[in-house]
Design a protein around this motif. Structure first.
Motif, PDB file in Angstrom:
ATOM      1  N   LEU A  35     -18.490 -39.717  17.121  1.00  0.00           N
ATOM      2  CA  LEU A  35     -19.818 -39.291  17.568  1.00  0.00           C
ATOM      3  C   LEU A  35     -19.717 -38.062  18.464  1.00  0.00           C
ATOM      4  CD1 LEU A  35     -21.435 -42.776  18.366  1.00  0.00           C
ATOM      5  CD2 LEU A  35     -21.924 -41.272  16.418  1.00  0.00           C
ATOM      6  N   PHE A  36     -18.679 -38.037  19.296  1.00  0.00           N
ATOM      7  CA  PHE A  36     -18.467 -36.893  20.183  1.00  0.00           C
ATOM      8  C   PHE A  36     -18.184 -35.626  19.377  1.00  0.00           C
ATOM      9  CE2 PHE A  36     -15.490 -34.321  22.800  1.00  0.00           C
ATOM     10  CZ  PHE A  36     -16.366 -33.997  23.827  1.00  0.00           C
ATOM     11  N   LYS A  37     -17.378 -35.757  18.330  1.00  0.00           N
ATOM     12  CA  LYS A  37     -17.069 -34.593  17.487  1.00  0.00           C
ATOM     13  C   LYS A  37     -18.315 -34.110  16.743  1.00  0.00           C
ATOM     14  CE  LYS A  37     -12.138 -35.445  16.722  1.00  0.00           C
ATOM     15  NZ  LYS A  37     -11.082 -35.727  15.726  1.00  0.00           N
ATOM     16  N   LYS A  38     -19.170 -35.059  16.317  1.00  0.00           N
ATOM     17  CA  LYS A  38     -20.410 -34.654  15.648  1.00  0.00           C
ATOM     18  C   LYS A  38     -21.320 -33.896  16.607  1.00  0.00           C
ATOM     19  CE  LYS A  38     -20.503 -38.332  12.174  1.00  0.00           C
ATOM     20  NZ  LYS A  38     -21.222 -39.522  11.665  1.00  0.00           N
ATOM     21  N   PHE A  39     -21.316 -34.339  17.867  1.00  0.00           N
ATOM     22  CA  PHE A  39     -22.093 -33.619  18.878  1.00  0.00           C
ATOM     23  C   PHE A  39     -21.566 -32.198  19.052  1.00  0.00           C
ATOM     24  CE2 PHE A  39     -22.204 -32.289  23.368  1.00  0.00           C
ATOM     25  CZ  PHE A  39     -23.581 -32.143  23.528  1.00  0.00           C
ATOM     26  N   LEU A  40     -20.235 -32.057  19.043  1.00  0.00           N
ATOM     27  CA  LEU A  40     -19.642 -30.727  19.161  1.00  0.00           C
ATOM     28  C   LEU A  40     -19.966 -29.867  17.947  1.00  0.00           C
ATOM     29  CD1 LEU A  40     -16.106 -31.560  20.653  1.00  0.00           C
ATOM     30  CD2 LEU A  40     -18.143 -30.766  21.862  1.00  0.00           C
ATOM     31  N   ASP A  41     -20.033 -30.496  16.758  1.00  0.00           N
ATOM     32  CA  ASP A  41     -20.399 -29.753  15.544  1.00  0.00           C
ATOM     33  C   ASP A  41     -21.795 -29.152  15.678  1.00  0.00           C
ATOM     34  OD1 ASP A  41     -18.051 -30.112  14.158  1.00  0.00           O
ATOM     35  OD2 ASP A  41     -18.689 -31.986  13.225  1.00  0.00           O
ATOM     36  N   LYS A  42     -22.727 -29.945  16.217  1.00  0.00           N
ATOM     37  CA  LYS A  42     -24.093 -29.450  16.383  1.00  0.00           C
ATOM     38  C   LYS A  42     -24.167 -28.350  17.429  1.00  0.00           C
ATOM     39  CE  LYS A  42     -26.291 -33.804  15.020  1.00  0.00           C
ATOM     40  NZ  LYS A  42     -27.181 -34.924  15.436  1.00  0.00           N
ATOM     41  N   SER A  43     -23.208 -28.346  18.346  1.00  0.00           N
ATOM     42  CA  SER A  43     -23.184 -27.336  19.403  1.00  0.00           C
ATOM     43  C   SER A  43     -22.437 -26.082  18.981  1.00  0.00           C
ATOM     44  CB  SER A  43     -22.532 -27.909  20.666  1.00  0.00           C
ATOM     45  OG  SER A  43     -23.222 -29.063  21.102  1.00  0.00           O
ATOM     46  N   ASN A  44     -22.007 -26.034  17.697  1.00  0.00           N
ATOM     47  CA  ASN A  44     -21.276 -24.880  17.157  1.00  0.00           C
ATOM     48  C   ASN A  44     -20.014 -24.570  17.952  1.00  0.00           C
ATOM     49  OD1 ASN A  44     -23.178 -24.372  15.087  1.00  0.00           O
ATOM     50  ND2 ASN A  44     -24.485 -23.274  16.527  1.00  0.00           N
ATOM     51  N   VAL A  45     -19.308 -25.622  18.370  1.00  0.00           N
ATOM     52  CA  VAL A  45     -18.064 -25.449  19.099  1.00  0.00           C
ATOM     53  C   VAL A  45     -16.954 -25.093  18.119  1.00  0.00           C
ATOM     54  CG1 VAL A  45     -16.340 -26.615  20.538  1.00  0.00           C
ATOM     55  CG2 VAL A  45     -18.765 -27.018  20.921  1.00  0.00           C
ATOM     56  N   ASN A  46     -16.073 -24.196  18.538  1.00  0.00           N
ATOM     57  CA  ASN A  46     -14.955 -23.778  17.700  1.00  0.00           C
ATOM     58  C   ASN A  46     -14.129 -24.975  17.250  1.00  0.00           C
ATOM     59  OD1 ASN A  46     -11.901 -22.876  17.564  1.00  0.00           O
ATOM     60  ND2 ASN A  46     -13.136 -21.059  17.130  1.00  0.00           N
ATOM     61  N   GLU A  47     -13.621 -24.924  16.010  1.00  0.00           N
ATOM     62  CA  GLU A  47     -12.887 -26.054  15.423  1.00  0.00           C
ATOM     63  C   GLU A  47     -11.665 -26.420  16.255  1.00  0.00           C
ATOM     64  OE1 GLU A  47     -12.145 -29.122  12.797  1.00  0.00           O
ATOM     65  OE2 GLU A  47     -13.907 -27.821  12.908  1.00  0.00           O
ATOM     66  N   THR A  48     -10.953 -25.425  16.755  1.00  0.00           N
ATOM     67  CA  THR A  48      -9.758 -25.706  17.560  1.00  0.00           C
ATOM     68  C   THR A  48     -10.108 -26.486  18.818  1.00  0.00           C
ATOM     69  OG1 THR A  48      -8.742 -23.665  16.765  1.00  0.00           O
ATOM     70  CG2 THR A  48      -7.787 -24.663  18.732  1.00  0.00           C
ATOM     71  N   LYS A  50     -12.792 -28.278  19.275  1.00  0.00           N
ATOM     72  CA  LYS A  50     -13.330 -29.588  18.896  1.00  0.00           C
ATOM     73  C   LYS A  50     -12.212 -30.608  18.699  1.00  0.00           C
ATOM     74  CE  LYS A  50     -14.657 -30.432  14.707  1.00  0.00           C
ATOM     75  NZ  LYS A  50     -15.377 -30.374  13.419  1.00  0.00           N
ATOM     76  N   VAL A  51     -11.159 -30.209  18.006  1.00  0.00           N
ATOM     77  CA  VAL A  51     -10.024 -31.117  17.786  1.00  0.00           C
ATOM     78  C   VAL A  51      -9.346 -31.451  19.106  1.00  0.00           C
ATOM     79  CG1 VAL A  51      -7.761 -31.335  16.703  1.00  0.00           C
ATOM     80  CG2 VAL A  51      -9.651 -30.301  15.442  1.00  0.00           C
ATOM     81  N   PHE A  52      -9.173 -30.443  19.952  1.00  0.00           N
ATOM     82  CA  PHE A  52      -8.502 -30.651  21.235  1.00  0.00           C
ATOM     83  C   PHE A  52      -9.283 -31.630  22.107  1.00  0.00           C
ATOM     84  CE2 PHE A  52      -7.934 -29.128  25.693  1.00  0.00           C
ATOM     85  CZ  PHE A  52      -6.630 -29.545  25.857  1.00  0.00           C
ATOM     86  N   LEU A  53     -10.579 -31.402  22.270  1.00  0.00           N
ATOM     87  CA  LEU A  53     -11.399 -32.279  23.104  1.00  0.00           C
ATOM     88  C   LEU A  53     -11.513 -33.670  22.501  1.00  0.00           C
ATOM     89  CD1 LEU A  53     -14.292 -29.856  24.157  1.00  0.00           C
ATOM     90  CD2 LEU A  53     -12.321 -30.582  25.498  1.00  0.00           C
ATOM     91  N   GLY A  54     -11.584 -33.745  21.170  1.00  0.00           N
ATOM     92  CA  GLY A  54     -11.648 -35.051  20.511  1.00  0.00           C
ATOM     93  C   GLY A  54     -10.403 -35.885  20.780  1.00  0.00           C
TER      94      GLY A  54
END
Length: 265
Positions: A35-48, A50-54
């Motif tokens: 769910l956290f990664k999906k939230f980051l996707d909606k926020s247009n966060v860079n893929e790198t 997103k993986v790191f924070l996830g």
């Protein structure tokens, strides 16, 4: 035998509950991380990033789950927290350079001073950005070399991004002889740059006398082009100026010195 069963029964029950807590908690951690990664996707966060924070979120949630399971078994988790803190401190000191690269990578991803495909000067090298990861940035030079630069070196120095803007200004300096026709040379330079369709007319090309040099009258020529046309316009203009000046009899003097001697009687 009955006494042994009665004694072990509470521990067995706690063990089963602890296993259930671990299984359900691990599953819940995966769901929350997703769910956290999906939230980051909606926020247009860079893929790198997103993986790191996830990974960080999942790791922290998993630690909470493990501590909860151990607590169900009656094990005091306070000492485990202290041990984990000491381990974290030791790891941080041992991998201080690596952690600085990670933090620098996160800063690059968040603030985006450079992006993949940009041509930049950073960390003492110049080239096109091919990859940005948590530890380093990979450059490809114009002669097809691959250079890997640590992120901390990039963040710690000046960054010149030639691709950040859509347009760039190309600057030239051309010299003519003092005996040459100044107006003819100026008009010729204007014709050359205006005939090139890649040269933008807003801002319009600029040609003016820059200085009266030791052996030449020097013109400054400034034109605006799309960033991707920079080097093409640069090289083609240099060639066209030389050929056109030759055809029109306009000289391009080289540095020289006249020496006058007086004959002693």
């Amino acid at each position: 035998m009955n006494n042994i069963i009665e004694t072990l029964a509470p521990y067995a029950l706690n063990f089963v509950i602890a296993v259930i807590i671990f299984i359900i908690g691990k599953y819940a951690a995966k769901i929350l991380t997703s769910l956290f990664k999906k939230f980051l996707d909606k926020s247009n966060v860079n893929e790198t990033l997103k993986v790191f924070l996830g990974n960080i979120v999942y790791g922290l949630l998993l630690i909470v789950v493990v501590l909860s399971a151990l607590n169900q078994l009656g094990i005091q988790t306070t000492s485990f927290v202290a041990i984990l803190g000491a381990i974290g401190l030791a790891v941080g000191l041992a991998f201080q350079g690596t952690l600085s690269n990670i933090s620098a990578g996160v800063m690059i991803v968040i603030f985006r001073p450079i992006n993949i495909g940009d041509f930049v000067e950073a960390g003492g090298v110049a080239g096109t950005i091919e990859e940005i990861n948590l530890f380093n940035t990979i450059f490809k030079t114009p002669d097809n070399k691959v250079i890997i630069v640590s992120n901390s070196n990039i963040i710690g120095g000046n960054i010149i991004n030639y691709s950040k803007k859509d347009t760039r200004r190309v600057d030239f300096v051309f010299g003519i002889g003092y005996e040459d026709d100044l107006k003819l040379a100026k008009n010729t330079l204007l014709e050359i740059v205006n005939d090139d369709k890649r040269v933008l007319q807003d801002p319009e090309p600029f040609v003016a006398v820059k200085e009266l040099g030791d052996s030449s009258v020097n013109f400054v020529v400034r034109v605006w082009v799309k960033s991707e046309d920079y080097w093409g316009v640069h090289f083609d203009t240099m060639e066209r100026v030389k050929l056109t000046f030759d055809n029109k009899g306009i000289s391009i003097p080289y540095p020289q010195m006249d020496i006058h001697t007086n004959k002693i009687q």
